[in-house]
Design an enzyme around this catalytic site. Structure first.
Site, PDB file in Angstrom:
ATOM      1  N   GLY A 145      57.130  40.881  47.470  1.00  0.00           N
ATOM      2  CA  GLY A 145      56.939  42.281  47.068  1.00  0.00           C
ATOM      3  C   GLY A 145      57.584  42.660  45.745  1.00  0.00           C
ATOM      4  O   GLY A 145      57.914  43.834  45.536  1.00  0.00           O
ATOM      5  N   MET A 199      47.819  38.088  50.977  1.00  0.00           N
ATOM      6  CA  MET A 199      47.224  36.754  51.121  1.00  0.00           C
ATOM      7  C   MET A 199      46.093  36.747  52.145  1.00  0.00           C
ATOM      8  O   MET A 199      46.133  36.031  53.140  1.00  0.00           O
ATOM      9  CB  MET A 199      48.320  35.745  51.514  1.00  0.00           C
ATOM     10  CG  MET A 199      49.453  35.657  50.515  1.00  0.00           C
ATOM     11  SD  MET A 199      48.889  35.270  48.852  1.00  0.00           S
ATOM     12  CE  MET A 199      48.515  33.545  49.073  1.00  0.00           C
ATOM     13  N   ASN A 233      56.079  42.780  42.904  1.00  0.00           N
ATOM     14  CA  ASN A 233      55.148  43.688  42.218  1.00  0.00           C
ATOM     15  C   ASN A 233      55.216  45.088  42.823  1.00  0.00           C
ATOM     16  O   ASN A 233      55.164  46.083  42.097  1.00  0.00           O
ATOM     17  CB  ASN A 233      53.716  43.138  42.258  1.00  0.00           C
ATOM     18  CG  ASN A 233      53.483  42.111  41.169  1.00  0.00           C
ATOM     19  OD1 ASN A 233      53.412  42.447  39.992  1.00  0.00           O
ATOM     20  ND2 ASN A 233      53.408  40.846  41.558  1.00  0.00           N
ATOM     21  N   LEU A 245      39.213  39.829  51.272  1.00  0.00           N
ATOM     22  CA  LEU A 245      38.668  41.074  51.815  1.00  0.00           C
ATOM     23  C   LEU A 245      37.168  40.917  52.070  1.00  0.00           C
ATOM     24  O   LEU A 245      36.475  40.238  51.324  1.00  0.00           O
ATOM     25  CB  LEU A 245      38.870  42.219  50.808  1.00  0.00           C
ATOM     26  CG  LEU A 245      40.287  42.430  50.266  1.00  0.00           C
ATOM     27  CD1 LEU A 245      40.303  43.638  49.340  1.00  0.00           C
ATOM     28  CD2 LEU A 245      41.273  42.629  51.398  1.00  0.00           C
ATOM     29  N   HIS A 265      46.619  38.681  39.391  1.00  0.00           N
ATOM     30  CA  HIS A 265      46.460  37.235  39.588  1.00  0.00           C
ATOM     31  C   HIS A 265      47.307  36.507  38.548  1.00  0.00           C
ATOM     32  O   HIS A 265      47.269  36.867  37.367  1.00  0.00           O
ATOM     33  CB  HIS A 265      44.975  36.879  39.430  1.00  0.00           C
ATOM     34  CG  HIS A 265      44.698  35.436  39.646  1.00  0.00           C
ATOM     35  ND1 HIS A 265      44.670  34.868  40.905  1.00  0.00           N
ATOM     36  CD2 HIS A 265      44.475  34.421  38.778  1.00  0.00           C
ATOM     37  CE1 HIS A 265      44.428  33.569  40.787  1.00  0.00           C
ATOM     38  NE2 HIS A 265      44.305  33.273  39.501  1.00  0.00           N
ATOM     39  N   ASP A 267      38.681  36.564  42.916  1.00  0.00           N
ATOM     40  CA  ASP A 267      39.276  36.757  41.575  1.00  0.00           C
ATOM     41  C   ASP A 267      38.219  36.862  40.473  1.00  0.00           C
ATOM     42  O   ASP A 267      38.425  36.376  39.348  1.00  0.00           O
ATOM     43  CB  ASP A 267      40.264  35.601  41.260  1.00  0.00           C
ATOM     44  CG  ASP A 267      41.377  35.502  42.298  1.00  0.00           C
ATOM     45  OD1 ASP A 267      41.855  36.555  42.747  1.00  0.00           O
ATOM     46  OD2 ASP A 267      41.763  34.377  42.652  1.00  0.00           O
ATOM     47  N   ASN A 277      43.776  44.106  41.829  1.00  0.00           N
ATOM     48  CA  ASN A 277      44.540  42.918  42.214  1.00  0.00           C
ATOM     49  C   ASN A 277      45.250  42.378  40.984  1.00  0.00           C
ATOM     50  O   ASN A 277      44.814  42.628  39.856  1.00  0.00           O
ATOM     51  CB  ASN A 277      43.592  41.845  42.760  1.00  0.00           C
ATOM     52  CG  ASN A 277      44.326  40.608  43.248  1.00  0.00           C
ATOM     53  OD1 ASN A 277      45.398  40.702  43.867  1.00  0.00           O
ATOM     54  ND2 ASN A 277      43.780  39.439  42.952  1.00  0.00           N
TER      55      ASN A 277
END
Ligand code: GRF
Length: 223
Positions: free
Chosen positions: A12, A90, A14, A93, A109, A145, A107
């Site tokens: 966590g 992780m 971010n 979706l 990456h 992604d 998101n």
């Protein structure tokens, strides 16, 4: 002020960067809920330290991806979330999830997409031999992604890098650009045109740009 729902599975950092940016008044948003699929994620503690509601929704809650996602969607709607922020979540979706929040899921990456999508990408970047990697914030679409790119930050990859040293260098950039990307969204400055995200009123870089290894201080090459 926009309302964020942050989805986490791990450390966590971010999430912490987003919370810190909000508290420093650099990000005009509130984290209204943190959702974790991992009951042991340290991110949960970080949320609690700031009195942010936490919902733990275990992977085992439902074996069918769409059913699991329905529970997450319902939870995010219950907290009237404007933007869904994936921060080390992780799980892939379902399309149902994407459709519930079209171009309202971001998101981050740890590579310069479209290079190195998927997992273990710091190792992949080192093994491939690229001289630069970095971080990418993007909107989430149906692919892995593949969604429209909002902002990227570049870091060098050095000959003596390990997965860990590169991950750490990239993570620092993640913490800088993720809150900024969310702020751009909050200010209504992100305009999506097909695959491209136009960032209104953005500044341009000045040359010289980057090279790695550095050429300009390499005196014998300059002779
Ligand atoms: C980050 O490297 C992010 O890019 C990736 O997962 C990691 C999450 O780190 N999606 P943290 O949980 O935010 O510390």
């Amino acid at each position: 002020m926009i309302r964020l729902g942050v989805l986490v599975s791990g450390n966590g950092t971010n999430l912490q960067a987003i919370i810190d940016a909000i508290e420093a008044k650099k990000l005009d948003a509130g984290v209204n809920v943190v959702i974790s699929n991992n009951p042991n994620a340290y991110a949960i503690q970080r949320a609690k330290n700031h009195n942010i509601p936490v919902e733990v929704i275990l992977n085992s809650t439902s074996s069918a991806r769409e059913d699991y996602d329905s529970i997450i969607i319902e939870t995010l709607k219950r907290y009237s979330v404007d933007l869904v922020v994936l921060a080390g979540f992780m799980r892939l979706l379902s399309s149902k999830f994407i459709r519930a929040f079209p171009m309202r899921i971001m998101n981050i990456h740890p590579a310069l997409l479209p290079a190195f999508p998927g997992l273990n990408v710091q190792k992949k970047a080192i093994d491939y031999g690229v001289k630069f990697s970095g971080a990418t914030v993007h909107f989430v679409d149906d692919g892995v992604d593949t969604g429209p790119i909002i902002i990227q930050a570049v870091v060098p990859v050095y000959d003596d890098d390990t997965e860990e040293t590169l991950a750490e260098r990239i993570l620092k950039e993640e913490h800088r650009i993720y809150p900024y990307a969310i702020q751009l969204f909050a200010e209504g400055r992100l305009e999506i045109k097909g695959r491209r995200v136009i960032v209104k009123d953005s500044k341009k870089l000045e040359p010289p740009y980057l090279e790695n290894p550095v050429v300009s201080s390499n005196k014998h090459l300059l002779k």
